[in-house]
Design an enzyme around this catalytic site. Sequence first.
Site, PDB file in Angstrom:
ATOM      1  N   HIS A 228      48.771  43.860  31.791  1.00 12.07           N
ATOM      2  CA  HIS A 228      48.289  44.327  30.477  1.00 12.07           C
ATOM      3  C   HIS A 228      49.342  45.019  29.642  1.00 12.07           C
ATOM      4  CE1 HIS A 228      48.173  48.122  32.683  1.00 12.07           C
ATOM      5  NE2 HIS A 228      48.163  48.723  31.514  1.00 12.07           N
TER       6      HIS A 228
HETATM    7  C1  UD1 Z   1      46.753  51.777  27.079  1.00  5.53           C
HETATM    8  C2  UD1 Z   1      48.040  52.591  27.263  1.00  5.53           C
HETATM    9  C3  UD1 Z   1      48.815  52.061  28.450  1.00  5.53           C
HETATM   10  C4  UD1 Z   1      47.958  52.020  29.691  1.00  5.53           C
HETATM   11  C5  UD1 Z   1      46.654  51.265  29.408  1.00  5.53           C
HETATM   12  C6  UD1 Z   1      45.762  51.395  30.606  1.00  5.53           C
HETATM   13  C7  UD1 Z   1      48.971  53.451  25.145  1.00  5.53           C
HETATM   14  C8  UD1 Z   1      50.090  53.330  24.205  1.00  5.53           C
HETATM   15  N1  UD1 Z   1      48.901  52.493  26.103  1.00  5.53           N
HETATM   16  O1  UD1 Z   1      47.134  50.457  26.787  1.00  5.53           O
HETATM   17  O2  UD1 Z   1      49.912  52.919  28.713  1.00  5.53           O
HETATM   18  O3  UD1 Z   1      48.658  51.368  30.707  1.00  5.53           O
HETATM   19  O4  UD1 Z   1      46.000  51.827  28.278  1.00  5.53           O
HETATM   20  O5  UD1 Z   1      44.821  50.375  30.676  1.00  5.53           O
HETATM   21  O6  UD1 Z   1      48.197  54.354  25.053  1.00  5.53           O
HETATM   22  N2  UD1 Z   1      40.517  47.101  24.196  1.00  5.53           N
HETATM   23  C9  UD1 Z   1      39.229  46.618  24.282  1.00  5.53           C
HETATM   24  N3  UD1 Z   1      38.352  47.349  25.023  1.00  5.53           N
HETATM   25  C10 UD1 Z   1      38.691  48.491  25.658  1.00  5.53           C
HETATM   26  C11 UD1 Z   1      40.012  48.951  25.581  1.00  5.53           C
HETATM   27  C12 UD1 Z   1      40.918  48.239  24.839  1.00  5.53           C
HETATM   28  O7  UD1 Z   1      38.890  45.601  23.700  1.00  5.53           O
HETATM   29  O8  UD1 Z   1      37.819  49.115  26.290  1.00  5.53           O
HETATM   30  C13 UD1 Z   1      41.477  46.380  23.337  1.00  5.53           C
HETATM   31  C14 UD1 Z   1      41.762  47.200  22.083  1.00  5.53           C
HETATM   32  O9  UD1 Z   1      40.827  46.915  21.101  1.00  5.53           O
HETATM   33  C15 UD1 Z   1      43.146  46.762  21.721  1.00  5.53           C
HETATM   34  C16 UD1 Z   1      43.776  46.406  23.068  1.00  5.53           C
HETATM   35  O10 UD1 Z   1      42.731  46.253  23.997  1.00  5.53           O
HETATM   36  O11 UD1 Z   1      43.111  45.612  20.935  1.00  5.53           O
HETATM   37  C17 UD1 Z   1      44.757  47.456  23.533  1.00  5.53           C
HETATM   38  O12 UD1 Z   1      44.126  48.705  23.707  1.00  5.53           O
HETATM   39  P1  UD1 Z   1      44.962  50.077  23.586  1.00  5.53           P
HETATM   40  O13 UD1 Z   1      44.121  51.216  23.973  1.00  5.53           O
HETATM   41  O14 UD1 Z   1      45.662  50.132  22.266  1.00  5.53           O
HETATM   42  O15 UD1 Z   1      46.131  49.903  24.635  1.00  5.53           O
HETATM   43  P2  UD1 Z   1      46.139  49.424  26.148  1.00  5.53           P
HETATM   44  O16 UD1 Z   1      46.821  48.120  26.209  1.00  5.53           O
HETATM   45  O17 UD1 Z   1      44.784  49.517  26.721  1.00  5.53           O
HETATM   46  N1  UDP Z   2      41.812  49.571  37.552  1.00  2.00           N
HETATM   47  C1  UDP Z   2      40.445  49.402  37.702  1.00  2.00           C
HETATM   48  N2  UDP Z   2      39.877  48.214  37.326  1.00  2.00           N
HETATM   49  C2  UDP Z   2      40.607  47.192  36.815  1.00  2.00           C
HETATM   50  C3  UDP Z   2      42.011  47.367  36.674  1.00  2.00           C
HETATM   51  C4  UDP Z   2      42.578  48.581  37.037  1.00  2.00           C
HETATM   52  O1  UDP Z   2      39.761  50.295  38.176  1.00  2.00           O
HETATM   53  O2  UDP Z   2      40.029  46.153  36.476  1.00  2.00           O
HETATM   54  C5  UDP Z   2      42.409  50.847  37.949  1.00  2.00           C
HETATM   55  C6  UDP Z   2      43.591  50.734  38.880  1.00  2.00           C
HETATM   56  O3  UDP Z   2      43.152  50.609  40.210  1.00  2.00           O
HETATM   57  C7  UDP Z   2      44.324  52.025  38.609  1.00  2.00           C
HETATM   58  C8  UDP Z   2      44.083  52.250  37.164  1.00  2.00           C
HETATM   59  O4  UDP Z   2      42.958  51.454  36.801  1.00  2.00           O
HETATM   60  O5  UDP Z   2      43.753  53.093  39.321  1.00  2.00           O
HETATM   61  C9  UDP Z   2      45.328  51.850  36.437  1.00  2.00           C
HETATM   62  O6  UDP Z   2      45.060  51.621  35.164  1.00  2.00           O
HETATM   63  P1  UDP Z   2      45.867  50.590  34.302  1.00  2.00           P
HETATM   64  O7  UDP Z   2      46.503  49.568  35.135  1.00  2.00           O
HETATM   65  O8  UDP Z   2      44.938  50.176  33.241  1.00  2.00           O
HETATM   66  O9  UDP Z   2      46.941  51.550  33.618  1.00  2.00           O
HETATM   67  P2  UDP Z   2      48.397  52.094  34.021  1.00  2.00           P
HETATM   68  O10 UDP Z   2      48.329  52.699  35.364  1.00  2.00           O
HETATM   69  O11 UDP Z   2      49.326  50.951  33.929  1.00  2.00           O
HETATM   70  O12 UDP Z   2      48.691  53.086  32.954  1.00  2.00           O
END
Ligand code: UD1
Ligand code: UDP
Length: 359
Positions: free
Chosen positions: A208
């Site tokens: 992601h």
């Molecule tokens: C964010 C964090 C990243 C972390 C990740 C964990 C920042 C800059 N990045 O990235 O460090 O690893 O979370 O998962 O804060 N979206 C949905 N539904 C949701 C959540 C997100 O549709 O519940 C979509 C949003 O609308 C957006 C995209 O996913 O289009 C990205 O979401 P965003 O929160 O901006 O960043 P992440 O990639 O989730």
């Molecule tokens: N995780 C989860 N369900 C999923 C994917 C990830 O519970 O479908 C958990 C994962 O085990 C870890 C945490 O989410 O504990 C990590 O989050 P993510 O990979 O989104 O973010 P990052 O650690 O890269 O910031």
Amino acid sequence: MKILTVVGARPQFIKAAAVSRAITQHSDITEVIVHTGQHFDEKMSDIFFREMAIPKPDYNLDINSLSHGAMTGRMLEGIEQILIMENPDYLLVYGDTNSTVAGALAASKLHIKVIHVEAGLRSFNMKMPEEVNRIITDRISDILFCPTEEAVKNLRNEGFENFSSQIVHSGDVMEDAALFYAQLLDNDDSFLQNMGVKSDEYALVTLHRQENTDSVDKLTTLVSTLNQIAKEKPIVLPLHPRTRKKLNQLNLELKVNTIEPVGYFDMIRLIRNSSFVMTDSGGLQKEAYFFNKFCITLREQTEWVELQKDGYNFVVGTSKEKCIDAVMQIEKREFERKSELYGGGHAAQFIVNYLKKKL
Ligand code: UD1
Ligand code: UDP
């Protein structure tokens, strides 16, 4: 003592679950939880609060799906208003997301002490939004709880000993969460059968990170690599909404077992039953180690360098050749735990005890 916690994204809910559990054991500490709303799908947010029994957020700002500037700016404004109303002793943030930096910045301007849990991590790649967020958060925090010795070293190298902040090696709260919630699970693996995969015979993959999903070249190569590996080894991939959107836009087809994001309990089941893990997630790299699985990291750098040094983690970037080579090496090796790298599951209690002594 009153602590105002700001969370917003999936990994923060898991870290907060560990620390909130420790806080609730102290009747003299009140925790107010602010959810920025950054993650909002049921499977990206509510499921964690429910399953892990995290106290329900006192506030939800519902700020998401915006550009970095707009998202962080609106969070800053919303958190500032709540901080003025609640006037806590501490603001507590986790990790490196936009919710983290917004919380820290709002509090520091109001002279409210900032606690950063998971401080000091560095990838040394300033193109990553997470690297920018964590550097700013660290610099304006008063107490820096570092998960590893390496994180402490990073802060020292950046001259943090010349600042008034306290650097504390606490261990990693994600290990607390992994150990605690794993013991609540049964051995029911019927959900694997439903997916048509067998225990120890599949690779668990997540993907992601912006650096991968927002580069057409990288994402195309990663899809091709995973599709090739999946011809020999089944892959289970809970798909982050960011990645799903990008794959659809680019018309890229993942020929693997993609499923909706799963809650933490199913995630532990998926890790424990996997043959190995491939990921660009920060948290999952460690969880692989907690559950004795090798990990292939689909990024150019890792913040968890100790895993790489000790041979548990193969950092391959987006190179197809290196990735397939790592799969072959892992298939020949036995996972052998030689070290205790993250504190053994006592970080949250340590953090809470430290805060009580300091105030
Ligand atoms: C964010 C964090 C990243 C972390 C990740 C964990 C920042 C800059 N990045 O990235 O460090 O690893 O979370 O998962 O804060 N979206 C949905 N539904 C949701 C959540 C997100 O549709 O519940 C979509 C949003 O609308 C957006 C995209 O996913 O289009 C990205 O979401 P965003 O929160 O901006 O960043 P992440 O990639 O989730
Ligand atoms: N995780 C989860 N369900 C999923 C994917 C990830 O519970 O479908 C958990 C994962 O085990 C870890 C945490 O989410 O504990 C990590 O989050 P993510 O990979 O989104 O973010 P990052 O650690 O890269 O910031």
